[in-house]
Scaffold this motif. Structure first.
Motif, PDB file in Angstrom:
ATOM      1  N   ALA A 125     -41.581   0.603 -95.975  1.00  0.00           N
ATOM      2  CA  ALA A 125     -42.927   0.962 -95.186  1.00  0.00           C
ATOM      3  C   ALA A 125     -42.687   2.306 -94.214  1.00  0.00           C
ATOM      4  O   ALA A 125     -43.961   2.850 -94.139  1.00  0.00           O
ATOM      5  N   CYS A 126     -42.430   1.874 -93.281  1.00  0.00           N
ATOM      6  CA  CYS A 126     -42.380   2.410 -92.649  1.00  0.00           C
ATOM      7  C   CYS A 126     -42.442   4.200 -92.894  1.00  0.00           C
ATOM      8  O   CYS A 126     -42.563   4.878 -91.997  1.00  0.00           O
ATOM      9  N   ALA A 127     -41.209   4.492 -93.654  1.00  0.00           N
ATOM     10  CA  ALA A 127     -40.473   5.864 -94.309  1.00  0.00           C
ATOM     11  C   ALA A 127     -42.149   6.331 -94.877  1.00  0.00           C
ATOM     12  O   ALA A 127     -42.070   7.506 -95.239  1.00  0.00           O
ATOM     13  N   THR A 128     -43.058   5.511 -95.564  1.00  0.00           N
ATOM     14  CA  THR A 128     -44.389   5.610 -96.014  1.00  0.00           C
ATOM     15  C   THR A 128     -45.416   5.678 -95.668  1.00  0.00           C
ATOM     16  O   THR A 128     -46.407   5.809 -96.761  1.00  0.00           O
ATOM     17  N   SER A 129     -45.390   5.707 -94.353  1.00  0.00           N
ATOM     18  CA  SER A 129     -46.857   5.256 -93.572  1.00  0.00           C
ATOM     19  C   SER A 129     -47.394   6.082 -93.692  1.00  0.00           C
ATOM     20  O   SER A 129     -47.193   7.798 -93.162  1.00  0.00           O
ATOM     21  N   PRO A 130     -48.827   5.985 -94.007  1.00  0.00           N
ATOM     22  CA  PRO A 130     -49.826   7.355 -93.831  1.00  0.00           C
ATOM     23  C   PRO A 130     -50.301   7.312 -92.308  1.00  0.00           C
ATOM     24  O   PRO A 130     -50.901   8.052 -92.916  1.00  0.00           O
ATOM     25  N   PHE A 131     -49.730   6.309 -91.649  1.00  0.00           N
ATOM     26  CA  PHE A 131     -50.933   6.488 -90.583  1.00  0.00           C
ATOM     27  C   PHE A 131     -49.085   7.241 -89.477  1.00  0.00           C
ATOM     28  O   PHE A 131     -50.070   5.936 -88.032  1.00  0.00           O
ATOM     29  N   SER A 132     -48.512   7.750 -89.102  1.00  0.00           N
ATOM     30  CA  SER A 132     -47.857   8.189 -88.591  1.00  0.00           C
ATOM     31  C   SER A 132     -48.166   8.215 -87.304  1.00  0.00           C
ATOM     32  O   SER A 132     -49.669   9.103 -87.330  1.00  0.00           O
ATOM     33  N   LEU A 133     -47.696   8.553 -86.197  1.00  0.00           N
ATOM     34  CA  LEU A 133     -48.238   8.187 -84.691  1.00  0.00           C
ATOM     35  C   LEU A 133     -49.265   7.172 -84.682  1.00  0.00           C
ATOM     36  O   LEU A 133     -48.620   6.117 -83.250  1.00  0.00           O
ATOM     37  N   VAL A 134     -50.300   6.596 -85.398  1.00  0.00           N
ATOM     38  CA  VAL A 134     -50.995   5.921 -84.752  1.00  0.00           C
ATOM     39  C   VAL A 134     -50.249   4.505 -84.632  1.00  0.00           C
ATOM     40  O   VAL A 134     -51.424   3.592 -83.973  1.00  0.00           O
ATOM     41  N   VAL A 135     -49.907   4.362 -86.260  1.00  0.00           N
ATOM     42  CA  VAL A 135     -49.263   3.353 -86.487  1.00  0.00           C
ATOM     43  C   VAL A 135     -48.053   3.076 -86.109  1.00  0.00           C
ATOM     44  O   VAL A 135     -47.050   4.224 -87.355  1.00  0.00           O
ATOM     45  N   PRO A 136     -47.072   2.800 -84.657  1.00  0.00           N
ATOM     46  CA  PRO A 136     -46.577   3.610 -84.373  1.00  0.00           C
ATOM     47  C   PRO A 136     -44.955   3.386 -85.044  1.00  0.00           C
ATOM     48  O   PRO A 136     -44.033   1.941 -84.097  1.00  0.00           O
ATOM     49  N   VAL A 137     -44.540   3.877 -85.966  1.00  0.00           N
ATOM     50  CA  VAL A 137     -43.385   3.096 -86.987  1.00  0.00           C
ATOM     51  C   VAL A 137     -42.039   4.237 -86.335  1.00  0.00           C
ATOM     52  O   VAL A 137     -41.107   3.384 -86.392  1.00  0.00           O
TER      53      VAL A 137
END
Length: 177
Positions: A125-137
């Motif tokens: 899930a973290c690796a495929t997040s479309p919201f890098s930075l704003v969702v703090p993976v």
């Protein structure tokens, strides 16, 4: 048809393409492979070429500036979750609960997301997040404390964690004893 727009941001972690459907962020790409590739990827996913419109993303750009200057702890951005479903969404929403300047393990995030045995799925899930930075993976680490790959760019994850740690330390120094 919804209005699809994009804006570019030149950040300290590289060029960023922000794509919006109407006024909600649908994707934030740190464009390690270039803005043209990021634009082609989102065009393929949405089936339409986003119209450049810096005005739509101006608030998010200002928040990114504040974040990278150490002044912003939590993003206030409407998110369009169309590319995220099921446990992946639960895992990404759980990362929003990790405080600024702190980290949680993949296993801890799995517990927060309601599936204690799904640590590997949290990694996906973290690796495929479309919201890098704003969702703090970037705040999710391995159980041994190592930071992991962060989409093949561990230096970016290290930079983000260091930035947050410096901001927290600077704030602690300013607080009266």
């Amino acid at each position: 048809m919804n209005r699809v727009t994009s804006t570019e941001y030149d950040g300290p972690v590289g060029p960023v393409l922000l794509t919006f459907v109407d006024d909600a962020l649908v994707r934030l790409d740190v464009a390690h492979d270039g803005l043209e590739q990021a634009r082609a990827d989102i065009t393929h996913r949405l089936g339409v070429l986003p119209e450049p419109d810096p005005a739509v993303g101006a608030d998010v750009v200002a928040q990114l500036d504040d974040y990278f200057d150490g002044r912003l702890r939590t993003f206030d951005v409407a998110l369009d979750w169309r590319f995220v479903h099921g446990f992946t969404r639960a895992a990404l929403e759980a990362t929003l609960e990790i405080p600024y300047g702190e980290v949680a393990s993949y296993g801890e995030v799995a517990i927060m997301a309601g599936s204690p045995r799904a640590a590997r799925a949290v990694g996906t899930a973290c690796a495929t997040s479309p919201f890098s930075l704003v969702v703090p993976v970037h705040r999710v680490v391995r159980a041994d404390g190592s930071i992991g790959e962060y989409g093949g760019h561990p230096e970016v994850k290290h930079y983000l964690l260091s930035l947050e740690n410096r901001a927290v330390a600077a704030e602690a120094l300013r607080e009266p004893a």
